[in-house]
Design a protein around this motif. Structure first.
Motif, PDB file in Angstrom:
ATOM      1  N   CYS A  40     -53.830  20.532 -68.706  1.00 54.88           N
ATOM      2  CA  CYS A  40     -54.304  20.051 -70.013  1.00 54.88           C
ATOM      3  C   CYS A  40     -53.612  20.801 -71.150  1.00 54.88           C
ATOM      4  N   SER A  43     -49.658  19.958 -71.252  1.00 58.38           N
ATOM      5  CA  SER A  43     -49.370  18.548 -71.554  1.00 58.38           C
ATOM      6  C   SER A  43     -49.980  18.096 -72.871  1.00 58.38           C
ATOM      7  N   GLN A  44     -50.897  18.899 -73.404  1.00 54.92           N
ATOM      8  CA  GLN A  44     -51.655  18.515 -74.603  1.00 54.92           C
ATOM      9  C   GLN A  44     -52.421  17.222 -74.359  1.00 54.92           C
ATOM     10  N   ASN A  45     -52.857  17.042 -73.109  1.00 59.53           N
ATOM     11  CA  ASN A  45     -53.611  15.853 -72.702  1.00 59.53           C
ATOM     12  C   ASN A  45     -54.786  16.345 -71.877  1.00 59.53           C
ATOM     13  N   ASP A  46     -55.983  16.180 -72.393  1.00 59.86           N
ATOM     14  CA  ASP A  46     -57.150  16.757 -71.712  1.00 59.86           C
ATOM     15  C   ASP A  46     -57.825  15.804 -70.725  1.00 59.86           C
ATOM     16  N   SER A  47     -57.075  14.849 -70.200  1.00 59.74           N
ATOM     17  CA  SER A  47     -57.695  13.863 -69.320  1.00 59.74           C
ATOM     18  C   SER A  47     -57.715  14.260 -67.845  1.00 59.74           C
TER      19      SER A  47
END
Length: 108
Positions: A40, A43-47
């Motif tokens: 997370c 990638s700067q994506n918290d999914s």
């Protein structure tokens, strides 16, 4: 099914992604939660969650190309090796299930 077995033999030096992720994760001293948090963060994506990492490791899901790139970065495993490991897992699943798609030419 024969073609899938032949393709699997071509990649016999590559473990399936279900083995590669936990092995590399443990070598880095990470828990599933820590790997999810690291993915997370970088990638700067918290999914992605710990549960998703668990699904990848148990073979319930195969991470897509987006996450494979980040897994490669997080676990310091060459991207090509992570991609091959996903292919090996996919071929293993097809051979195991007797999927008729085995006889088609792969386009990925």
């Amino acid at each position: 099914m024969l073609k899938a077995v032949q393709r699997a033999r071509e990649h016999q030096d590559t473990p399936p992604i279900t083995a590669l992720i936990p092995q590399a994760r443990r070598e880095q001293g990470l828990t599933q939660r820590e790997l999810a948090d690291l993915l997370c963060e970088i990638s700067q994506n918290d999914s992605v969650t710990r549960e998703e990492v668990s699904r990848w490791e148990r073979g319930k899901r195969i991470p897509g190309p987006y996450w494979r790139a980040w897994i490669s970065a997080a676990l310091h495993v060459p991207h090509a090796e992570v991609d091959r490991a996903a292919v090996v897992e996919r071929e293993y699943r097809r051979a195991k299930s007797g999927d008729p798609a085995d006889d088609r030419v792969n386009t990925w």
